[in-house]
Design an enzyme around this catalytic site. Structure first.
Site, PDB file in Angstrom:
ATOM      1  N   GLY A 130      79.113  28.850 -17.911  1.00 56.19           N
ATOM      2  CA  GLY A 130      78.400  27.949 -18.803  1.00 56.19           C
ATOM      3  C   GLY A 130      78.083  28.630 -20.119  1.00 56.19           C
ATOM      4  N   CYS A 131      77.789  27.816 -21.125  1.00 55.98           N
ATOM      5  CA  CYS A 131      77.530  28.370 -22.454  1.00 55.98           C
ATOM      6  C   CYS A 131      76.241  29.205 -22.455  1.00 55.98           C
ATOM      7  CB  CYS A 131      77.477  27.246 -23.490  1.00 55.98           C
ATOM      8  SG  CYS A 131      76.352  25.894 -23.110  1.00 55.98           S
ATOM      9  N   TYR A 132      75.143  28.602 -22.015  1.00 58.44           N
ATOM     10  CA  TYR A 132      73.886  29.374 -21.966  1.00 58.44           C
ATOM     11  C   TYR A 132      74.011  30.600 -21.053  1.00 58.44           C
ATOM     12  CZ  TYR A 132      71.144  25.599 -24.250  1.00 58.44           C
ATOM     13  OH  TYR A 132      70.624  24.682 -25.113  1.00 58.44           O
TER      14      TYR A 132
END
Lengths: 346, 346, 346, 346
Positions: free
Chosen positions: B149-151
């Site tokens: 995921g990005c975060y």
């Protein structure tokens, strides 16, 4: 491998040159010139270049520079390049000037609109106006290229096919242009602070903007008719992008399809000018970060005018990208070398 | 030449995959999958691709797709990929899943946080968490990669060196993250309209965001300590970029220089993780459009805590860029192939 | 009618004072003080005031000014107000200082964090910290009010109810704050140019920001416990607004409803502090242009921490609005006079 | 106290009506009408109104509504108001319609440009075009006011003095207009998402925008000459604001001072139209949140054209503010009641 020097590498256009040339397989930057940051690591000025550019900024000593490189880009304020070039330099390196110094053939026009004394009018005749789509062959032979202004590039390419075809009343043209804020440069001025630009739009330089005579000269040349225009630039709260909406009267009635065909023919084979499908307006978001110019034209049956539109990234096709396009031509490389990055969206 | 299929090519991450792969010399997109735009020219959905992508959008028929390509990227909503993969497909193509379906090893954690029934938990064990900087060797062997995921990517890389070194109290970590709006996707929701997002900042998903267990699992794995964190994402009025500001208590006192040395060692030789000089905070503008993650750390002598910071482009290193990085590893290419574009500024 | 003088009327906070006072029925601005624009029509500096403010900017001569007005607002850089006030002035006018000069009681703390010598430490004891919600009665009696900082106002009001109730471990508090760019002032600095701020977010002043001791002093006072915090401000690409996301550990377990009740009780009857419904996070867009502070709190059952949140307009409640609120109290007017403008959205 | 009902209170213009009327001492909102949010607290739709508006949204039942209020604002999509009004309603309440239904006198023009069948053409003659600066006396007597469109208001006021004086060739006018995104409404459309609008500018509705005939009718009326224009609107990445740059040819040569004098005379005594000093261009930031329109004009000696410019807040003078201005006239109040809030900057 072409050895490159950049004078003015710490402005926005200079930095964009660096970004593009880092992805260019046939060129290598040897000199990062700067007035304000001599001795500072380039990556301290632009931290996007951290780990990518280890170089230290140097000054503007063209005599020294021309011994080390094959081509010099001058991304400097108006008036500097014309005082720096001379026969010695031009005999050793090619010059691509991103300032306005060599864009107009008539020194009086330059001096009137820019309020400057030209430093080397003897090169005005020789200098080639580096709009590749029009002057491709001349650029190939040039040792001094005047890289077109951002507004003029987008304005001209939006209007060119109709002007060339003799279909436009060249006294009727009104160009209403809109630019992102990087066009205002990186100088620390109150007017360009975030809170002053954000959430606002304004016109500026109304009836007096210095790109006016440059556009007129090129359109006069393309149409063979003396061209006098209204040109109004606007400042838009975005980083990059120029949008041109130009209006003109036709010299004879003709259908929109015929007009669009002129655009398709004029730009047939041009990699960087994209004639959009009928009914689709250019938007700056679709060209951001790339060397593309999107153009289209619409006829207003009610008024008999045409609306000619163009969108472009002011830092790429409007400055650094076009400069590299010129370099490629001047060094016999495929014109698109290092310039095929697709637009970045969103 | 690797033949590529993209399921979900008409979202922001999907389009970024297209942008990156157009510049990748060893890959070619054969299938532009979409749910909403089947039959529509891809360049009508994203006009930046006009003249660059002539293809028409196709559907999501993995059975057909896996006969035509070597690798499939699934840039789709959670829950789709896990219902599509099966032994037949995995025997024919490699899968790089940009959704969360295969990121966590414990199916219960997935089903609790995502509120979905997992479609193929039998592949959770096999799936490799595609954080190249940590799992490089496993990725090389994988046929199913869960793209992080990005975060989590930005959070983990900001904290990893201290976690690995055992210097962090893994119950003390607070991650305050900020993301540009492209992270919210391209769905037409009132909350994501320009006027709703512009000129505002807000926290969302406070204490409940679904990236929380993913970050915890990876940090638990890196530190060998059970990790429970506070994670608070915020929506920022900008297109791209994630900034992570993370706080943690040290398990023993140590000087900032020692801490920074851990970062430099952990990322020594890592092309895409840039440990900034002491005192320089990451900013998203310096990584935009690129696969770089900028990290740094600062010790607060007054509180004994460390502030760990990271900045990254959520669509590149946080999605499409990292996915291509994984693809490169899976196909034996240099990891950075097609990923060396410098950050675009401004 | 209260006669008002403003020193520093040509900064963003000064201009906001003007905007608010133009709508205040009981006050009239008599003196538009400025350092840079003496002799310039005020409406030439801020053209929103064209036809509304006919006055010419004057200087900073407090001796002259105190003969003409009843109250002076000093919206000036740190260190100026403390060198200007003296017994003569304080005997004639009330002073509301928007700088930090009189916010902290301990002159050593001020001098250490601000790197300045305090010009009149003899007034530190007398000066009232003008957070009306806490010091209302003292403000009514004051002749010298220290208007709270923007970050401290929002941070304190977000945390206050729990601190006062003794439910927070005052060594556990981490404040992650985000501010619009008007907080950086109107000085012409490269770092605050549109293209430098737009499309980016960064932390700054990490572990060293000067609002830290101000927040600590107020929280120490409210809780009766020595408070040491981590405070990290961030710059957000928007004009106005501060968002605070604060984290803390509870000293004893208690339910979210109980915690929310503390907020509702603490702010019962407070017109400008709005405790949002459960589950609703503050967003800066909902308070823009107004004197409201929106707060809320959420408990994380997994970590045992609370997440305390606040949103506010940095130029209104964080500066000019709060200053007028103080003025109202000092002159016996209803506290909300001239401050009831609803937030402007979008 | 005027009792007010709003149909369409949950759009941007409707919400702005609420904001303005909350500060209006002589009016009280009794009915918050909405199609999508019936039964929802108004402050749940627009949280800026939390604690300020306790009301629940109601529907669009004009029969019921007209029993409870003195005036109804319809801030609804085109075509609704004309199907709702009838003699019964008009006998009981005054109507101020913010849609286009009653703006044009010729039902055929309306039906052609809007593609709708008009619901009550019998009221077109009676309806007063609510541009107070021109039709003040008629508005005072009206029971049905057509509130002008946003673009037409700004366009007309920018051009009016020259048109009225007979100095403009009314076939030569080109209006290039730029609007913030709130003008596109609050509907959830992909094209209006943050990431689609941000960092871009585009023209839309080129040669076909529905405000064209409204502008033409008003200019025809003002000049006594049949007016045919080019009108091109553009979408700008900002929340609020309209900027008009209009071009026209003079019917006889006259000096810029003479032209500017016409503007000053035409707007002498007009509180909300501000003729800027010579050489100063309107900017939307200087009118944001207010009912002011800033105008100016510049003559281009080279082309003989004039450039007429105006800036305005599309939601205030372009919608809700002008509607309240009309209400004030219709109820015999001072025209500026509740409308004196200064522009909000930055």
């Amino acid at each position: 491998m072409i050895k490159v020097g950049i004078i003015g590498s710490t402005g926005y256009a200079g930095q964009e040159l660096v970004r593009i040339l880092l992805g260019h397989n046939e060129a290598e930057i040897k000199w990062y010139g700067s007035r304000s940051y001599v001795g500072t690591p380039y990556a301290d000025v632009f931290r996007n270049m951290f780990t990518l550019v280890p170089d230290i900024c140097k000054g503007e000593d063209l005599e020294a520079l021309c011994e080390e490189v094959d081509v010099i880009f001058t991304a400097t304020p108006q008036g500097l390049c014309s005082t720096l070039v001379d026969e010695n330099i031009l005999s050793k390196v090619k010059i691509i000037d991103l300032s306005a110094d060599f864009r107009m053939k008539d020194v009086n026009v330059y001096e009137k609109w820019y309020g400057l004394t030209h430093g080397s009018p003897q090169y005005l005749e020789e200098a080639v106006y580096g709009l590749c789509e029009v002057n491709r062959e001349k650029v190939r032979q040039a040792r001094l290229v005047a890289n077109p202004g951002c507004y003029p590039t987008c304005s001209f390419l939006s209007i060119y096919p109709l002007a060339k075809a003799g279909l436009l009343d060249m006294k009727s043209i009104i160009i209403d242009a809109k630019s992102g804020t990087s066009g205002a440069g990186r100088g620390a001025k109150t007017a360009n602070l975030y809170c002053e630009v954000n959430e606002s739009i304004k016109a500026y330089g109304v009836t007096t903007h210095r790109h006016t005579p440059e556009i007129e000269e090129q359109l006069t040349c393309a149409s063979g008719q003396e061209t006098v225009i209204n040109f109004t630039p606007h400042l838009v709260p975005m980083n990059r992008g120029i949008l041109v909406t130009a209006y003109g009267s036709l010299t004879r009635d003709c259908a929109e399809e015929e007009i669009r065909r002129l655009y398709e023919e004029a730009y047939d084979g041009e990699r960087f000018v994209r004639v959009l499908p009928a009914g689709i307006c250019p938007e700056t978001r679709w060209v951001e970060g790339s060397n593309y110019v999107d153009v289209n034209v619409k006829k207003d049956e009610r008024t008999g005018r045409v609306v000619m539109m163009g969108a472009m990234d002011n830092l790429v096709k409007g400055a650094a990208g076009q400069a590299v396009q010129n370099m490629n031509l001047m060094f016999g490389l495929p014109e698109y070398t290092g310039l095929l990055m697709p637009p970045v969206f969103p």
